[in-house]
Design a protein around this motif. Structure first.
Motif, PDB file in Angstrom:
ATOM      1  N   PHE A 257     -59.855  46.731  90.661  1.00  0.00           N
ATOM      2  CA  PHE A 257     -59.332  46.888  89.304  1.00  0.00           C
ATOM      3  C   PHE A 257     -58.329  45.793  88.947  1.00  0.00           C
ATOM      4  O   PHE A 257     -58.155  45.464  87.773  1.00  0.00           O
TER       5      PHE A 257
ATOM      6  N   LEU B  30     -66.451  56.511  91.549  1.00  0.00           N
ATOM      7  CA  LEU B  30     -65.007  56.695  91.426  1.00  0.00           C
ATOM      8  C   LEU B  30     -64.627  58.150  91.667  1.00  0.00           C
ATOM      9  O   LEU B  30     -63.641  58.451  92.346  1.00  0.00           O
TER      10      LEU B  30
ATOM     11  N   ASN C  53     -52.274  40.014  88.169  1.00  0.00           N
ATOM     12  CA  ASN C  53     -53.293  40.221  87.151  1.00  0.00           C
ATOM     13  C   ASN C  53     -52.764  39.854  85.775  1.00  0.00           C
ATOM     14  O   ASN C  53     -53.458  39.214  84.975  1.00  0.00           O
TER      15      ASN C  53
ATOM     16  N   ALA D 282     -58.856  50.192  93.956  1.00  0.00           N
ATOM     17  CA  ALA D 282     -57.666  49.697  93.255  1.00  0.00           C
ATOM     18  C   ALA D 282     -57.621  48.173  93.265  1.00  0.00           C
ATOM     19  O   ALA D 282     -57.294  47.540  92.248  1.00  0.00           O
TER      20      ALA D 282
END
Length: 230
Positions: free
Chosen positions: A99, A29, A62, A96
């Motif tokens: 995630f 990251l 999400n 991203a």
């Protein structure tokens, strides 16, 4: 790769494996953030605004804890194109997207784990080997040149100093403590294993050097044998 070596050993505490997994994620990251910040030649804000809309949509999906991840993956692909068009390197868009894949859906299952297990064979046995061999235009005579020696020093010395040194400081200053069953020998072993990985070294090297001969030196340094970590 470091995590695979630790798992094959069969003797490492579970807490040590969790520590190494966290380290690998944060390490990649951090490299991704460096790529995004330092390798942007020309910034086009309008594409970033369009990309932000896709991020909001992925966040909404999400939060709904959907069980089908195809919409998020499609939005992630569009996000990749938009970020690339903006002038920012597209790698952060992939991070991203990952995630925003739900850990659990409304039925208690994990779309993220299903995707991870589904992709693992292709990543381990196809994608990573192809990436390595495609970037392996090496010249052994150049091993002692400054660039490959610098890469090797960063992976061997830098990783050990960085991982072990930072862990030692945070523990001694009282910010954290070693997990149960983990000692300093374990931590040092993990800090040495952390330098086995080579993908981000090759990736950043490819962005840093436009000269083909220098890029060969980077590949040589990243893929060279490192006996202290074997």
């Amino acid at each position: 790769m470091p995590l695979a070596v630790l798992r094959w050993s069969g003797r490492a505490p579970v807490a040590l494996k969790v520590f190494l997994l966290t380290l690998v994620i944060l390490d990649d990251l951090g490299a991704t953030i460096v790529i995004a910040l330092l390798y942007t030649a020309e910034l086009k804000v309008v594409y970033l605004i369009y990309a932000l809309v896709r991020l909001v949509l992925m966040f909404w999906l999400n939060m709904r804890r959907i069980h089908r991840i195809a919409p998020i993956l499609m939005l992630g692909k569009i996000l990749w194109v938009l970020v690339s068009k903006s002038g920012v390197h597209a790698t952060p868009s992939d991070v991203a997207t990952a995630f925003f894949i739900p850990m659990t859906n409304r039925w208690g299952k994990s779309p993220l784990h299903s995707l991870e297990h589904g992709l693992s064979p292709y990543v381990l046995f196809l994608i990573v080997p192809v990436f390595a061999f495609a970037n392996a235009g090496m010249s052994p005579d150049a091993l002692l040149q400054p660039v490959p020696m610098g890469v090797v020093a960063g992976l061997v010395v830098g990783k050990q100093l960085g991982v072990f040194g930072l862990t030692f400081l945070t523990v001694k200053l009282g910010f954290t403590r070693l997990p149960y069953g983990v000692n300093w020998v374990h931590v040092y072993g993990v800090s040495a294993l952390a330098g086995i990985g080579f993908t981000m070294s090759l990736f950043i090297g490819g962005l840093s050097f436009s000269d083909a001969s220098l890029m060969n030196d980077v590949r040589l340094g990243g893929l060279s044998p490192r006996p202290f970590q074997r």
